[in-house]
Design a protein around this motif. Structure first.
Motif, PDB file in Angstrom:
ATOM      1  N   ILE A  90      -0.998   9.386  -1.435  1.00 45.24           N
ATOM      2  CA  ILE A  90      -2.175   9.710  -0.403  1.00 45.24           C
ATOM      3  C   ILE A  90      -2.068   9.615   0.938  1.00 45.24           C
ATOM      4  CG2 ILE A  90      -4.307   9.347   0.244  1.00 45.24           C
ATOM      5  CD1 ILE A  90      -4.641   9.388  -3.146  1.00 45.24           C
ATOM      6  N   ASP A  91      -1.550  10.268   2.462  1.00 46.85           N
ATOM      7  CA  ASP A  91      -2.003  10.013   3.050  1.00 46.85           C
ATOM      8  C   ASP A  91      -2.673   9.222   3.749  1.00 46.85           C
ATOM      9  OD1 ASP A  91      -0.233  10.044   5.438  1.00 46.85           O
ATOM     10  OD2 ASP A  91      -0.952  11.874   6.074  1.00 46.85           O
ATOM     11  N   LEU A  92      -2.990   8.376   4.576  1.00 48.81           N
ATOM     12  CA  LEU A  92      -4.382   8.089   5.464  1.00 48.81           C
ATOM     13  C   LEU A  92      -4.526   8.296   6.193  1.00 48.81           C
ATOM     14  CD1 LEU A  92      -4.473   4.293   3.092  1.00 48.81           C
ATOM     15  CD2 LEU A  92      -5.563   6.387   2.510  1.00 48.81           C
ATOM     16  N   SER A  93      -3.329   9.523   6.823  1.00 48.33           N
ATOM     17  CA  SER A  93      -4.169   9.304   8.707  1.00 48.33           C
ATOM     18  C   SER A  93      -5.197   9.677   8.591  1.00 48.33           C
ATOM     19  CB  SER A  93      -2.833  10.557   8.779  1.00 48.33           C
ATOM     20  OG  SER A  93      -1.605  10.085   8.692  1.00 48.33           O
ATOM     21  N   GLY A  94      -6.101   9.700   9.806  1.00 50.72           N
ATOM     22  CA  GLY A  94      -7.036  10.324  10.127  1.00 50.72           C
ATOM     23  C   GLY A  94      -8.527   9.710   9.191  1.00 50.72           C
ATOM     24  N   VAL A  95      -8.098   8.987   7.918  1.00 46.31           N
ATOM     25  CA  VAL A  95      -9.115   8.579   7.351  1.00 46.31           C
ATOM     26  C   VAL A  95      -9.633   7.688   7.424  1.00 46.31           C
ATOM     27  CG1 VAL A  95      -8.281   6.036   6.550  1.00 46.31           C
ATOM     28  CG2 VAL A  95      -9.055   6.746   5.115  1.00 46.31           C
ATOM     29  N   GLY A  96     -10.073   6.954   9.015  1.00 46.08           N
ATOM     30  CA  GLY A  96     -10.734   6.275   9.205  1.00 46.08           C
ATOM     31  C   GLY A  96     -11.935   7.368  10.311  1.00 46.08           C
ATOM     32  N   CYS A 113       0.674  -1.478   0.363  1.00 48.13           N
ATOM     33  CA  CYS A 113       0.325  -0.264   0.315  1.00 48.13           C
ATOM     34  C   CYS A 113       1.114   1.640   0.273  1.00 48.13           C
ATOM     35  CB  CYS A 113      -1.002   0.144   1.149  1.00 48.13           C
ATOM     36  SG  CYS A 113      -1.802  -1.339   1.714  1.00 48.13           S
ATOM     37  N   THR A 114       2.490   1.339   0.460  1.00 50.07           N
ATOM     38  CA  THR A 114       3.024   1.878   0.478  1.00 50.07           C
ATOM     39  C   THR A 114       3.137   2.513  -0.468  1.00 50.07           C
ATOM     40  OG1 THR A 114       4.809   0.338   0.871  1.00 50.07           O
ATOM     41  CG2 THR A 114       3.329   2.370   3.041  1.00 50.07           C
ATOM     42  N   LYS A 115       2.976   2.124  -1.756  1.00 45.62           N
ATOM     43  CA  LYS A 115       4.039   2.372  -3.085  1.00 45.62           C
ATOM     44  C   LYS A 115       2.473   3.675  -3.402  1.00 45.62           C
ATOM     45  CE  LYS A 115       4.776  -0.255  -7.540  1.00 45.62           C
ATOM     46  NZ  LYS A 115       4.349  -1.481  -7.086  1.00 45.62           N
ATOM     47  N   CYS A 116       1.631   3.314  -2.746  1.00 47.06           N
ATOM     48  CA  CYS A 116       0.811   4.929  -3.258  1.00 47.06           C
ATOM     49  C   CYS A 116       0.323   5.270  -1.802  1.00 47.06           C
ATOM     50  CB  CYS A 116      -0.460   3.730  -3.433  1.00 47.06           C
ATOM     51  SG  CYS A 116       0.149   3.408  -5.546  1.00 47.06           S
ATOM     52  N   HIS A 117       0.272   5.438  -0.673  1.00 46.35           N
ATOM     53  CA  HIS A 117       0.062   5.534   0.655  1.00 46.35           C
ATOM     54  C   HIS A 117       1.789   5.644   1.662  1.00 46.35           C
ATOM     55  CE1 HIS A 117      -4.149   4.910  -0.800  1.00 46.35           C
ATOM     56  NE2 HIS A 117      -4.117   4.496  -1.255  1.00 46.35           N
ATOM     57  N   SER A 118       0.578   6.767   2.337  1.00 45.42           N
ATOM     58  CA  SER A 118       1.698   7.082   4.075  1.00 45.42           C
ATOM     59  C   SER A 118       0.555   7.230   4.770  1.00 45.42           C
ATOM     60  CB  SER A 118       2.586   8.597   3.258  1.00 45.42           C
ATOM     61  OG  SER A 118       1.678   9.349   4.050  1.00 45.42           O
ATOM     62  N   ILE A 119       0.884   6.695   5.797  1.00 40.50           N
ATOM     63  CA  ILE A 119       0.353   7.238   7.098  1.00 40.50           C
ATOM     64  C   ILE A 119       1.126   7.769   8.135  1.00 40.50           C
ATOM     65  CG2 ILE A 119      -2.373   5.807   8.333  1.00 40.50           C
ATOM     66  CD1 ILE A 119      -1.210   3.521   6.673  1.00 40.50           C
ATOM     67  N   THR A 128      -8.616  -7.352   8.643  1.00 39.65           N
ATOM     68  CA  THR A 128      -7.453  -6.743  10.158  1.00 39.65           C
ATOM     69  C   THR A 128      -6.899  -5.642   9.509  1.00 39.65           C
ATOM     70  OG1 THR A 128      -6.696  -9.070  10.760  1.00 39.65           O
ATOM     71  CG2 THR A 128      -5.690  -6.409  10.884  1.00 39.65           C
ATOM     72  N   VAL A 129      -6.706  -4.906   7.925  1.00 40.36           N
ATOM     73  CA  VAL A 129      -6.378  -3.605   7.806  1.00 40.36           C
ATOM     74  C   VAL A 129      -7.315  -2.921   8.044  1.00 40.36           C
ATOM     75  CG1 VAL A 129      -6.379  -2.751   5.008  1.00 40.36           C
ATOM     76  CG2 VAL A 129      -4.718  -4.589   5.691  1.00 40.36           C
ATOM     77  N   ALA A 130      -9.137  -3.394   7.461  1.00 34.73           N
ATOM     78  CA  ALA A 130     -10.024  -2.984   7.225  1.00 34.73           C
ATOM     79  C   ALA A 130     -10.302  -1.920   9.183  1.00 34.73           C
ATOM     80  CB  ALA A 130     -10.934  -3.529   7.188  1.00 34.73           C
ATOM     81  N   ALA A 131     -10.621  -3.065   9.482  1.00 35.33           N
ATOM     82  CA  ALA A 131     -10.467  -2.403  11.524  1.00 35.33           C
ATOM     83  C   ALA A 131      -9.429  -1.607  11.074  1.00 35.33           C
ATOM     84  CB  ALA A 131      -9.900  -3.588  12.035  1.00 35.33           C
ATOM     85  N   PHE A 132      -7.981  -1.790  10.462  1.00 34.17           N
ATOM     86  CA  PHE A 132      -6.889  -0.372  11.298  1.00 34.17           C
ATOM     87  C   PHE A 132      -7.356   0.532  10.781  1.00 34.17           C
ATOM     88  CE2 PHE A 132      -3.134   0.842   9.671  1.00 34.17           C
ATOM     89  CZ  PHE A 132      -2.003   1.087  10.370  1.00 34.17           C
ATOM     90  N   LEU A 133      -7.711   0.287   9.348  1.00 31.89           N
ATOM     91  CA  LEU A 133      -7.634   1.996   8.619  1.00 31.89           C
ATOM     92  C   LEU A 133      -9.081   2.764   9.252  1.00 31.89           C
ATOM     93  CD1 LEU A 133      -8.445   0.845   4.852  1.00 31.89           C
ATOM     94  CD2 LEU A 133      -6.506   2.512   6.064  1.00 31.89           C
ATOM     95  N   LYS A 134      -9.938   1.757  10.027  1.00 28.69           N
ATOM     96  CA  LYS A 134     -11.038   2.694  10.958  1.00 28.69           C
ATOM     97  C   LYS A 134     -10.858   3.009  12.103  1.00 28.69           C
ATOM     98  CE  LYS A 134     -15.286   3.897  11.908  1.00 28.69           C
ATOM     99  NZ  LYS A 134     -15.468   5.368  10.836  1.00 28.69           N
ATOM    100  N   SER A 135      -9.497   3.052  12.575  1.00 25.07           N
ATOM    101  CA  SER A 135      -8.505   3.097  14.281  1.00 25.07           C
ATOM    102  C   SER A 135      -8.119   4.472  13.696  1.00 25.07           C
ATOM    103  CB  SER A 135      -7.578   1.999  14.494  1.00 25.07           C
ATOM    104  OG  SER A 135      -6.612   1.899  13.606  1.00 25.07           O
ATOM    105  N   LEU A 136      -7.407   5.170  12.158  1.00 23.79           N
ATOM    106  CA  LEU A 136      -7.162   6.045  11.691  1.00 23.79           C
ATOM    107  C   LEU A 136      -7.804   7.500  12.307  1.00 23.79           C
ATOM    108  CD1 LEU A 136      -5.498   4.117   9.118  1.00 23.79           C
ATOM    109  CD2 LEU A 136      -4.209   4.628  11.135  1.00 23.79           C
ATOM    110  N   THR A 137      -7.779   7.748  12.964  1.00 22.65           N
ATOM    111  CA  THR A 137      -8.526   9.066  13.486  1.00 22.65           C
ATOM    112  C   THR A 137      -7.704   9.821  13.578  1.00 22.65           C
ATOM    113  OG1 THR A 137      -8.571   8.394  15.475  1.00 22.65           O
ATOM    114  CG2 THR A 137     -10.553   7.462  15.035  1.00 22.65           C
ATOM    115  N   LYS A 138      -6.605   9.849  13.912  1.00 18.69           N
ATOM    116  CA  LYS A 138      -5.618  11.534  13.958  1.00 18.69           C
ATOM    117  C   LYS A 138      -5.252  11.688  12.850  1.00 18.69           C
ATOM    118  CE  LYS A 138      -3.991  10.245  17.353  1.00 18.69           C
ATOM    119  NZ  LYS A 138      -2.828   9.161  18.313  1.00 18.69           N
ATOM    120  N   LYS A 139      -5.190  13.000  12.842  1.00 19.61           N
ATOM    121  CA  LYS A 139      -4.518  13.395  10.984  1.00 19.61           C
ATOM    122  C   LYS A 139      -2.912  14.069  11.109  1.00 19.61           C
ATOM    123  CE  LYS A 139      -7.553  14.187   7.649  1.00 19.61           C
ATOM    124  NZ  LYS A 139      -8.239  13.730   6.214  1.00 19.61           N
TER     125      LYS A 139
END
Ligand code: HEC
Length: 115
Positions: free
Chosen positions: A55-61, A34-40, A104-115
């Motif tokens: 595309i930064d996925l921080s806060g995407v949750g 995923c890191t080919k196109c995203h950072s967190i 696991t990944v979906a739950a992890f993305l949901k947990s990303l609530t901080k920008k």
């Protein structure tokens, strides 16, 4: 000698189940490239390449729920693109991990609530 072989066998048997599961959402994001196109950035996950399209996925949750993330990563969902204004888009790639890894990944993305 025999004792060593026995010790090795016991280690192999007990270690196997852990090796099979283990991976955290963060690890899967790296393993699945995923890191080919995203950072967190909020999680200290850097993109593999330094390019302007990252595309930064921080806060995407905060924007989506778990079911949406699963559907999106399976390319089942189309929505207004966040990169091409006025166009509809599905995700770039379909998820190639196992269904358990997708959970696991979906739950992890949901947990990303901080920008
Ligand atoms: C080849 C590049 C590429 C790879 C690899 C990639 N993505 Fe994406 N991803 C994109 C692009 C481009 C978008 C934005 C699509 C759009 O809206 O037009 C996106 C959007 C997303 C979004 C939605 C972001 C938002 O704010 O709505 C999530 C979540 C996401 N990707 C997660 C992942 C995960 C998890 C992986 C690894 C399994 C991954 N991506 C791999 C290119 C990629």
């Amino acid at each position: 000698m025999r004792r060593y072989i026995l010790a090795f066998a016991v280690t192999a048997i007990t270690a196997a189940p852990f090796a099979a599961q283990a991976a955290t959402g963060k690890e899967i994001v790296v393993e699945q490239k995923c890191t080919k196109c995203h950072s967190i950035k909020a999680e200290g996950v850097a993109a593999a390449e330094d390019k302007p399209t990252i595309i930064d996925l921080s806060g995407v949750g905060k924007d989506h729920d778990v079911a949406w993330f699963k559907g999106w990563l399976n390319k089942e969902i189309e929505r207004d693109s966040i990169v091409k204004k006025g166009e509809k888009a599905k995700h770039k790639i379909a998820f190639k991990g196992t269904p358990a890894e997708l959970d696991t990944v979906a739950a992890f993305l949901k947990s990303l609530t901080k920008k």
